[in-house]
Design an enzyme around this catalytic site. Structure first.
Site, mmCIF file in Angstrom:
data_model
loop_
_atom_site.group_PDB
_atom_site.id
_atom_site.type_symbol
_atom_site.label_atom_id
_atom_site.label_comp_id
_atom_site.label_asym_id
_atom_site.label_seq_id
_atom_site.Cartn_x
_atom_site.Cartn_y
_atom_site.Cartn_z
ATOM 1 N N GLY A 1 -1.893 -4.036 -1.131
ATOM 2 C CA GLY A 1 -3.027 -4.796 -0.609
ATOM 3 C C GLY A 1 -3.596 -5.723 -1.661
ATOM 4 O O GLY A 1 -3.586 -5.409 -2.842
ATOM 5 N N ARG B 1 2.922 -5.284 1.767
ATOM 6 C CA ARG B 1 2.996 -3.824 1.647
ATOM 7 C C ARG B 1 4.435 -3.370 1.879
ATOM 8 O O ARG B 1 4.746 -2.707 2.854
ATOM 9 C CB ARG B 1 2.051 -3.170 2.654
ATOM 10 C CG ARG B 1 0.588 -3.429 2.386
ATOM 11 C CD ARG B 1 -0.283 -2.634 3.342
ATOM 12 N NE ARG B 1 -1.680 -3.029 3.261
ATOM 13 C CZ ARG B 1 -2.561 -2.505 2.404
ATOM 14 N NH1 ARG B 1 -2.192 -1.591 1.557
ATOM 15 N NH2 ARG B 1 -3.818 -2.934 2.404
ATOM 16 N N ASP C 1 -0.567 2.403 -6.103
ATOM 17 C CA ASP C 1 0.317 3.551 -6.190
ATOM 18 C C ASP C 1 1.733 3.240 -5.716
ATOM 19 O O ASP C 1 2.711 3.567 -6.401
ATOM 20 C CB ASP C 1 -0.272 4.700 -5.361
ATOM 21 C CG ASP C 1 0.452 5.985 -5.649
ATOM 22 O OD1 ASP C 1 0.575 6.313 -6.848
ATOM 23 O OD2 ASP C 1 0.912 6.621 -4.693
ATOM 24 N N THR D 1 -6.258 -1.307 -7.487
ATOM 25 C CA THR D 1 -6.561 -0.644 -6.228
ATOM 26 C C THR D 1 -8.064 -0.597 -6.084
ATOM 27 O O THR D 1 -8.761 -0.180 -6.997
ATOM 28 C CB THR D 1 -6.039 0.800 -6.147
ATOM 29 O OG1 THR D 1 -6.757 1.458 -5.075
ATOM 30 C CG2 THR D 1 -6.307 1.597 -7.405
ATOM 31 N N ASP E 1 -9.572 1.374 -4.386
ATOM 32 C CA ASP E 1 -9.963 2.786 -4.273
ATOM 33 C C ASP E 1 -10.177 3.449 -5.634
ATOM 34 O O ASP E 1 -10.773 4.515 -5.718
ATOM 35 C CB ASP E 1 -8.892 3.568 -3.505
ATOM 36 C CG ASP E 1 -8.915 3.270 -2.015
ATOM 37 O OD1 ASP E 1 -9.767 2.480 -1.587
ATOM 38 O OD2 ASP E 1 -8.086 3.827 -1.280
ATOM 39 N N ASP F 1 -8.178 5.043 -7.502
ATOM 40 C CA ASP F 1 -7.619 6.393 -7.627
ATOM 41 C C ASP F 1 -6.297 6.447 -8.380
ATOM 42 O O ASP F 1 -5.602 7.464 -8.340
ATOM 43 C CB ASP F 1 -7.496 7.052 -6.243
ATOM 44 C CG ASP F 1 -6.629 6.240 -5.285
ATOM 45 O OD1 ASP F 1 -6.125 5.173 -5.692
ATOM 46 O OD2 ASP F 1 -6.465 6.671 -4.130
ATOM 47 N N ARG G 1 -9.404 6.319 0.902
ATOM 48 C CA ARG G 1 -8.681 7.282 1.729
ATOM 49 C C ARG G 1 -8.560 8.647 1.079
ATOM 50 O O ARG G 1 -8.767 9.667 1.710
ATOM 51 C CB ARG G 1 -7.261 6.766 2.009
ATOM 52 C CG ARG G 1 -7.291 5.736 3.086
ATOM 53 C CD ARG G 1 -5.936 5.401 3.626
ATOM 54 N NE ARG G 1 -6.091 4.067 4.209
ATOM 55 C CZ ARG G 1 -5.120 3.363 4.754
ATOM 56 N NH1 ARG G 1 -3.905 3.864 4.779
ATOM 57 N NH2 ARG G 1 -5.348 2.181 5.257
#
Lengths: 341, 341, 341, 341
Positions: C10, C72, C103, C125, C127, C129, C171
């Protein structure tokens, strides 16, 4: 003089600027007492008052929402709430009332005015569809927020070769959609003023992607509707608590576009963020000017009028002329949006 | 049709929106060729051209400045530069010219129009003092930047019990000062429209701090001046390269206030940041609408006119009516600024 | 040296800063040739190259998204796409590869590295993470956007006496939820790290509104889940094109809260705006530092490593140590969010 | 337990987040009474107290400055003010003190701690030069403001073919200059860590403009200095009230560059706007985490320590280790700024 003050309908940025101006100007220039009612007309019915002074309005200029609170409630003759309004105004010895609100509040205001109460109204609505004024409080901030969101999805659309559908507010008029669409450089803007032809939308996007582009942004007002006969196979679903939980026009449009073009399509429904946060300078200035003008009008004995921006000037227009009317986006502005696609 | 395009005078946000609209609308709707000139009138004199197409205007909507470049240069009959302009326009077979600029550019445009060239002008100036239009490109963004700066110094003023003087742009008119002063909740706004009385300023601040406040914000336009006879012992110093390096009105005022009141006082001179960066949605929309309207006017054979915002509509006004005039802040708007102090 | 460059997964703000740094530093300091691949690993498979020079990276620093495009897609041994990657790298004589991604991209990178290609990775990212680094590109901007949205709904919540549920991305980890929740002053933050007990949520809100407040803001990560056994009668609905069109956790939570507390409740699902738009200074700096560090590492002959922020320093960590791991929000940070509710 | 709380030194965004966290966590988790002192150490000397409860900290999270007020005053043994501090703490039965401040405040704190008072400090300084912590409160917001200003002058520089000099804060360390310089894409960054050679600066700009560019942005920290022997003929002038009114390093540099290169050059001195306004999410989170950690430390009986960010964690460091030290920008970060020019 004891002047009542309320904010009604949905909240928006700039209300506090108007409240502040009413209090500062009323107290400082005229020596009036300002009596605030909590939560709009509901507070008048319930007699829920908050006497307002300088200490209540410190630092509120850049703060969104309304320090008086608001509610989507309007008094009616039928259920006795209009009588309750009159009783409270009498009990509190209110000599005149300043109402800040949108269509519903203005409508209630004109009824209360007919019952003999001196009323001056100040228009607010992020939809900008109140008649008689170039701008209503809250609209300008909403356009800024929507434009910022379009700017954001633009980079994603381009990076991923996608169609992005952005649904903005505007039930009866497409002011936010058209303005943010122009400012954000959207490829298509769909507004309630012109029912759209889904076949044309699809054709336009296919042509554009074949010719020279690999992404598109479509801005759609929540009140935009497909032209009769245009088939969209995916319909609105209303949730348990009365909200549109699926099938908002943005969702339906994204689905239809993806199905028919094969382009990767995503939707963003902006929702409540459009009506919150710190007001833009324009909304602060508009609220301030409207507040001063309303207080001047009240003090001069005017009633049944609304403050209105006309070009560079703030004027007064009769409530009777504007209540119940919807101000639509003029076609030439719609054309600019389409021309620059 | 071959249409020339230039941006002149100081740069500001929103110019690229106008350029984009001229190119998109000119090419897409009318099939014209758009010939850009680099660095304003200087590029016309030098024959420095940049043929403009869709590929030049991708993603420029949110970008400040002008992709054509600009210069503070205006052609004159006396030095032969006006002849050079005519020669270039002929060599490039320019049939009409769209000039985006402020007072100087508009003045030059009217002279070139008199020499027989078809010209439509688009007003830009962050000072907002071009006559005949509610708004000029760049002003709205400047007000936003100035307001944000006032918001910022507000928290410092309050935390440190200080007087903060903020100097904003506005040589002949106080539009930025008055608007950002209202939006930022300034205690005093000093504009060129009304020479200020330094004794009154000092008295007001002393009174305010004695009565109920421990800080104040004073917004002053760069062109504001003390009333004759008002003594300010600290004068302007012009630097080696012609800039005011000390004694800008902001500095002088801060010095005078601190000397006479004893309040800790600081000054912020905003300067060039006011004319840069991404345009607000309002400036993008204004530039887009003006660009479309100018192209429509050119294509209909109009000349010697300027696009103008009047209320909600874009109209055309004769250049002759507006050139050389300064649009001042109306007194009632000044009063709002003073009332809410 | 010919160095390949791609962005995968993304898109997010800050990618262009990293691209710019790789190109500027690679060309200017080392004299390398930088070969960009369009649309991530897909471009490597397809041999879709864009040789990158100074002219491609002008003015990209403040621009969101990725000028190389992204997809993606990740190469696999099974379907021959990994072979296609190797073939392209050989055909283009790529001596080393810089991969910017999350990831999935990092996992693909480690497989390509095992196949003998020199690879240095840069983590991105929203996120946050990715294991082994304090920050990944894009996260900081996402927190800013989410916080701004929370600030906005705050004024509406307060004006209307509402519960506002804001669903943010995340997520597998709640970094955005926890950080924007603390920054926005949310009353409750629900993250994937701790399954929530809907009964406790309801009890907390009832208690708060009874005790001293008339509004609440609940921030929930998209990956947050109710504890087993907690009954929520409203479930997720997946749309025709695979999207969650109803029953996102935010919707479910809002429904449940309104049903059980009787408080007027609204939901805002931020969605794609969180990953777009101009990067914050922090993301620009992070991208720039990572780009420089990756190019230094490549030039020193390193491979199979990822750039990582550790406190104030940028270091290199082995890809093998971080691939496939999820970095969770530490419990003490979750506690700060709960403590300040 | 009665815990005292003060903010000292220059104000900055994020202080209110720390105050809020101290009060909420102290009251809610530990049941302590929080006693605020107005205007930093001055309030302790004067016994100017403000007992703090939940009602004082409503809605302060997004507000800049400090609701307690601050002053640049530090108690000394010599003039009796240190004794006055001890007397007030005893009279108010303060069992422990949380001090939020920069170098001066931390120094005073360590002296008061030596006198037997339990003290935990929280570092704030927009210069980010407090030793022992990755970040101090206020720095992150300052970098954002400076970057936004650089973004703004960028468009003007490019449109007018100019050199723009932007002077940012940073007396002893160049953290703001280096970070905003990288984020804003400046061509040159001058910091106190490395005296600059004006001849090199001029040579670099001439080379750049000859080779491929027609504009440049130079970011200079207020504390940057020319290398000894480098001749700059224009010197600093100190005004009547002790301020640098002419000859700030930004002015001097702009003058020198214009004189020697002939390039049109302008200067912007950001000044006080860098320390005001709404804190970024990062500063709100940092203030919140530091406030919680300080309250935990106080409650556990710790003293003579400062909260510090180390990577992703908040830790405690002895005041003795950090007081009086300046944290400089590491050379590798300076190199990134230079590399990307």
């Amino acid at each position: 003089m004891r002047v009542g003050l309320l904010t009604g309908g949905g909240d928006c940025p700039g209300l506090n600027a108007a409240i502040r101006a009413v209090v500062k100007h009323g107290e400082g220039r005229y020596g009036h007492s300002i009596i605030g009612f909590r939560n709009g007309w509901k507070g008048v019915v319930d007699g829920d008052v908050l006497p307002m002074g300088r200490q209540h309005i410190r630092n509120v200029l850049p703060v969104g929402g309304t320090l008086l609170g608001t509610a989507r409630f309007h008094p009616k003759a039928e259920d006795g709430s209009l009588d309750a309004v009159m009783a409270t105004l009498e009990a509190e010895r209110i000599e005149a009332l300043i109402c800040i609100g949108g269509d519903g509040t203005l409508h209630a205001a004109s009824k209360v005015a007919e019952a003999g109460v001196k009323i001056v109204a100040i228009p607010k609505t992020i939809d900008n569809d109140v008649a008689g004024t170039d701008l209503s409080i809250g609209f300008h901030t909403a356009v800024n927020i929507a434009t910022e969101a379009i700017d954001r999805v633009h980079t994603t659309a381009e990076s991923h070769n996608r169609v992005m559908v952005v649904e903005v507010m505007g039930r009866h008029a497409g002011w936010i959609a058209v303005n943010s669409g122009i400012a954000g450089g959207a490829e298509l803007v769909l507004a309630p003023e012109e029912p759209f032809d889904i076949d044309q939308v699809v054709k336009f996007l296919k042509h554009r992607h074949r010719a020279h582009a690999n992404f598109s942004i479509v801005v759609v007002a929540e009140g935009a509707e497909p032209r009769e006969g245009g088939s969209m196979d995916y319909t609105t679903q209303v949730g348990k608590y009365g909200e549109i939980i699926a099938g908002a026009i943005g969702d339906r449009l994204a689905h239809e576009i993806e199905q028919r073009t094969g382009f990767d399509t995503r939707v963003t429904i902006l929702g409540h963020v459009q009506r919150g946060g710190s007001p833009t300078p324009t909304d602060r200035i508009l609220g301030s000017r409207f507040g001063v003008a309303a207080m001047d009008a009240i003090s001069e004995g005017q009633s049944g009028v609304m403050t209105a921006l006309r070009g560079e000037r703030v004027e007064l227009v009769p409530l009777a002329e504007v209540a119940g009317k919807v101000k639509h986006v003029p076609l030439d502005l719609l054309r600019v949006a389409q021309t620059l696609a």
